[in-house]
Scaffold this active site. Structure first.
Site, PDB file in Angstrom:
ATOM      1  N   ASP A  14       0.828  -1.209   0.000  1.00 44.25           N
ATOM      2  CA  ASP A  14       0.000   0.000   0.000  1.00 44.25           C
ATOM      3  C   ASP A  14       0.862   1.260   0.000  1.00 44.25           C
ATOM      4  OD1 ASP A  14      -2.373  -1.374   0.011  1.00 44.25           O
ATOM      5  OD2 ASP A  14      -2.654  -1.265   2.177  1.00 44.25           O
ATOM      6  N   GLY A  39      -3.671  -5.395   2.763  1.00 42.22           N
ATOM      7  CA  GLY A  39      -4.525  -6.564   2.641  1.00 42.22           C
ATOM      8  C   GLY A  39      -5.237  -6.752   3.958  1.00 42.22           C
ATOM      9  N   GLY A  41      -6.344  -9.181   6.021  1.00 47.25           N
ATOM     10  CA  GLY A  41      -5.796 -10.002   7.095  1.00 47.25           C
ATOM     11  C   GLY A  41      -4.486  -9.464   7.628  1.00 47.25           C
ATOM     12  N   SER A  92      -1.279  -1.123  -4.363  1.00 45.96           N
ATOM     13  CA  SER A  92      -2.429  -0.214  -4.349  1.00 45.96           C
ATOM     14  C   SER A  92      -1.931   1.165  -3.953  1.00 45.96           C
ATOM     15  CB  SER A  92      -3.506  -0.698  -3.373  1.00 45.96           C
ATOM     16  OG  SER A  92      -3.037  -0.608  -2.038  1.00 45.96           O
ATOM     17  N   ASP A 258     -10.399  -2.802   9.404  1.00 45.17           N
ATOM     18  CA  ASP A 258      -9.420  -3.806   9.839  1.00 45.17           C
ATOM     19  C   ASP A 258      -9.046  -3.596  11.304  1.00 45.17           C
ATOM     20  OD1 ASP A 258      -9.374  -4.876   7.271  1.00 45.17           O
ATOM     21  OD2 ASP A 258      -7.766  -3.535   6.630  1.00 45.17           O
ATOM     22  N   GLY A 293      -2.479   7.440   6.086  1.00 46.02           N
ATOM     23  CA  GLY A 293      -2.229   6.210   5.347  1.00 46.02           C
ATOM     24  C   GLY A 293      -2.886   5.015   5.989  1.00 46.02           C
TER      25      GLY A 293
END
Length: 314
Positions: A14, A39, A41, A92, A258, A293
């Site tokens: 990222d 991601g 997880g 990404s 998350d 971020g």
């Protein structure tokens, strides 16, 4: 303490940055990028680590980008384990428009999986699952991995005494909602819930009705619908209601979900009841939106915000 295992089938490196203004057909001069492992997880394991907990992170990664991803994960004190699939890892990027505060997120696709890859990942997950473990698949699915993959894995995990917390969207969420596969917890945000039902959730009572119905229909023992800044609506056997966070000034929405799942799972692993665990998750999400971020939640803020989370029956 209950073991936590996160699963990331489609991780990403990222990159996040900021431009004075985001407009078309111009070269946009951006600030130096922040680079984080990403991601669903992976971020959940990072959030758990930030909060002083431990987890095992199963990750499908490969290539130079995958090695950089691993290096960044290890630099944060985690030790990723192979999911048995090693295609080159995607990237990404998110760009914040400093003039408006709006954030633009660009997600590149991962490498397509084969049926053999799916079997390898299934074997790795089942081998890792210990009795009582909380198994948390999260994040997008790579092309080729069917949306039924994780919900259909839940019964096999249950046979081993493990429980699945599933945070997903799209076709995978639709299947999970209908499969009655023995999920322990199912989480979605408002947009995902509206896509699932084809209806607008205009009031918190709409979120509560949906969570209550999904639980009654056997989608999961616990159903959570995130209601953006209002907090999280949770339906359990004993209670349906909202866990409302304190008012914070958001900077980035990346990682809020998350952080929620990480704090929620960590609280469950420490023996907290689901509603209290949801309060911890709500506090973690409030912490995460303040960060730049994908820095995720910070322990000191989470502990402070937890004391301010309200429980409101619906």
């Amino acid at each position: 303490m209950t073991e936590i295992i996160t699963v990331t089938a489609n991780p990403a490196l990222d990159l996040s940055t900021e431009a004075p203004v985001v407009i078309p057909d111009r070269k946009l001069r951006c600030a130096p990028p922040l680079v984080h492992p990403g991601g669903g997880g992976v971020n959940i394991s990072r959030a758990i680590h930030n909060l002083g907990g431990t987890s095992r992170a199963l990750v499908a990664q490969g290539g130079p980008t995958g090695q950089e991803l691993v290096n960044l994960i290890e630099a944060e004190g985690l030790t990723p384990e192979s999911l048995g699939v090693a295609y080159p890892t995607r990237q990404s990027i998110s760009v914040r428009d400093a003039a408006t505060g709006l954030q633009y997120r660009f997600m590149l696709p991962g490498h397509a999986w084969t049926e053999h890859d799916a079997e390898a990942a299934r074997a790795a997950i089942l081998a890792a699952a210990s009795p009582g473990a909380l198994v948390i698949p999260s994040g997008s699915l790579p092309p080729g991995l069917p949306p039924t993959f994780f919900p259909d894995l839940a019964p096999a995990l249950a046979e081993r005494g493990a429980r699945m917390i599933l945070d997903t969207s799209g076709a995978a969420l639709s299947h999970a909602a209908q499969a009655r596969s023995g999920l322990y917890a199912l989480r979605m945000d408002t947009v995902e819930a509206e896509e699932l039902t084809g209806q607008r959730l205009r009031q918190l009572s709409d979120h509560a009705d949906l969570a209550r119905k999904l639980r009654a229909d056997g989608a999961a023992e616990i159903v959570i619908v995130a209601a953006e800044a209002s907090g999280n609506v949770i339906a359990t056997e004993d209670w349906v209601g909202l866990t409302r966070p304190p008012l914070v000034i958001p900077h980035s929405k990346i990682g809020a979900g998350d952080s929620f799942v990480g704090a929620f799972a960590l609280a469950l692993s420490r023996g907290e009841d689901p509603v209290t665990a949801c309060c911890w998750g709500t506090a973690a999400a409030a912490s995460a939106v303040q960060e730049e971020g994908t820095t995720l939640c910070q322990r000191e803020d989470v502990e402070r915000f937890f004391k301010q989370v309200e429980r409101i029956a619906l």
